[in-house]
Design a protein around this motif. Structure first.
Motif, PDB file in Angstrom:
ATOM      1  N   ASP A 103      -7.898   0.173  -8.101  1.00 54.13           N
ATOM      2  CA  ASP A 103      -7.365  -0.296  -7.783  1.00 54.13           C
ATOM      3  C   ASP A 103      -7.164  -1.500  -6.646  1.00 54.13           C
ATOM      4  N   GLN A 121       0.618  -1.335  -0.062  1.00 55.67           N
ATOM      5  CA  GLN A 121       0.307   0.424  -0.176  1.00 55.67           C
ATOM      6  C   GLN A 121       0.510   1.027   0.623  1.00 55.67           C
ATOM      7  N   GLN A 122       1.921   1.054   0.608  1.00 60.62           N
ATOM      8  CA  GLN A 122       2.598   2.709   0.583  1.00 60.62           C
ATOM      9  C   GLN A 122       3.685   2.770  -0.556  1.00 60.62           C
ATOM     10  N   THR A 127      10.760  12.958  -4.821  1.00 62.48           N
ATOM     11  CA  THR A 127      10.081  13.235  -4.888  1.00 62.48           C
ATOM     12  C   THR A 127       9.719  14.602  -6.811  1.00 62.48           C
ATOM     13  N   ASN A 129      -8.368   7.556 -11.687  1.00 60.80           N
ATOM     14  CA  ASN A 129      -8.638   6.508 -11.080  1.00 60.80           C
ATOM     15  C   ASN A 129      -8.835   5.044 -11.648  1.00 60.80           C
ATOM     16  N   LYS A 132       1.947   1.823  -4.009  1.00 60.44           N
ATOM     17  CA  LYS A 132       1.350   2.429  -4.539  1.00 60.44           C
ATOM     18  C   LYS A 132       0.663   4.334  -3.646  1.00 60.44           C
ATOM     19  N   VAL A 133       0.958   4.517  -2.886  1.00 63.13           N
ATOM     20  CA  VAL A 133       1.119   6.181  -2.751  1.00 63.13           C
ATOM     21  C   VAL A 133       2.198   6.538  -3.312  1.00 63.13           C
ATOM     22  N   ASN A 134       3.752   6.014  -2.971  1.00 65.84           N
ATOM     23  CA  ASN A 134       4.711   6.569  -3.649  1.00 65.84           C
ATOM     24  C   ASN A 134       4.877   6.555  -5.734  1.00 65.84           C
ATOM     25  N   THR A 174       1.539   6.955  -7.095  1.00 70.53           N
ATOM     26  CA  THR A 174       0.583   7.893  -7.734  1.00 70.53           C
ATOM     27  C   THR A 174       1.975   9.484  -6.790  1.00 70.53           C
ATOM     28  N   ASN A 175       1.957   9.172  -6.073  1.00 64.22           N
ATOM     29  CA  ASN A 175       2.689  10.813  -5.634  1.00 64.22           C
ATOM     30  C   ASN A 175       4.082  10.936  -6.691  1.00 64.22           C
TER      31      ASN A 175
END
Length: 228
Positions: free
Chosen positions: A188, A72-73, A163, A185, A75-77, A79-80
């Motif tokens: 997911d 999950q982390q 980033t 989106n 995934k955030v990386n 999209t960011n």
């Protein structure tokens, strides 16, 4: 998003006004909105990790749950990173003081836009250490922002230096992030299945999304360099 690609209409800030009309007089024509079609296309991002059944059975913790949390982390990386790549293409502004930041907020950016600061760690450190003429820190506590802080009334979100640039560089996006970037989106997902051939399990994580610049006037990409 319900399809693999498409066009999303956005509208520019309205600058016209209504006019007074006498009773029962015919309605004047309304100024046509300035529409801009934003093209977007979905890309697929996915990965899978095999985990032996022995590791799952012998672990003192929920190993699969820990791997899922790590996924999950990631995934955030992902999209960011996709959004940050577009943010770095907005009009660049160099600043060396809070006064420069105020000018961009007060003068350069159209007041019709909302404001948020997406700051790298080094840029956030600049904001966190600067003081006003009375010796008070400008960064204020706020329970409504991701970082718990705000400056000049603007909420702040903090990302890693990497980033928005490289380690040690102080960069930030100042502007209306929701107007600036279109995030389409599509899907997911997190899938877990058993593989008899390896006597273990596979954990697959993935996303399908697309990002596009929706309004290039909705913000600025800042670089802070201290005065000599």
């Amino acid at each position: 998003a319900s399809t693999q690609k498409g066009t999303y209409p956005t509208v520019a800030n309205a600058t016209t006004k209504m006019v007074t009309v006498a009773e029962l007089e015919k309605n004047p024509a309304m100024a046509k909105p300035e529409f801009k079609p934003v093209n977007w296309s979905v890309e697929t991002y996915r990965q899978a990790l095999p985990v032996s059944q022995e590791s799952i059975d012998d672990s003192a913790i929920d190993l699969v749950g820990l791997i899922a949390q790590n996924a999950q982390q990631i995934k955030v990386n992902t999209t960011n990173g996709a959004v940050a790549t577009l943010l770095k293409g907005f009009t660049a502004k160099a600043i060396s003081s809070v006064d420069d930041l105020k000018h961009i907020n007060n003068v350069d950016l159209d007041p019709a836009y909302s404001r948020v600061i997406i700051a790298s760690q080094s840029f956030y450190n600049f904001l966190d250490t600067v003081k006003d003429g009375n010796g008070r820190y400008l960064l204020q506590d706020s329970i409504l922002t991701p970082s718990g802080k705000s400056v000049l009334g603007m909420p702040i979100a903090v990302v890693s230096d990497d980033t928005l640039g490289v380690a040690g560089e102080a960069h930030a996006f100042l502007g209306d992030i929701k107007r600036a970037i279109l995030f389409a989106n599509r899907a997911d997902f997190m899938v877990r299945w058993v593989d008899d051939q390896i006597y273990g399990q596979f954990l697959q994580a993935g996303m399908r999304f697309g990002v596009s610049v929706a309004d290039e006037k909705a913000g600025y990409f800042l670089t802070y360099t201290p005065k000599a």
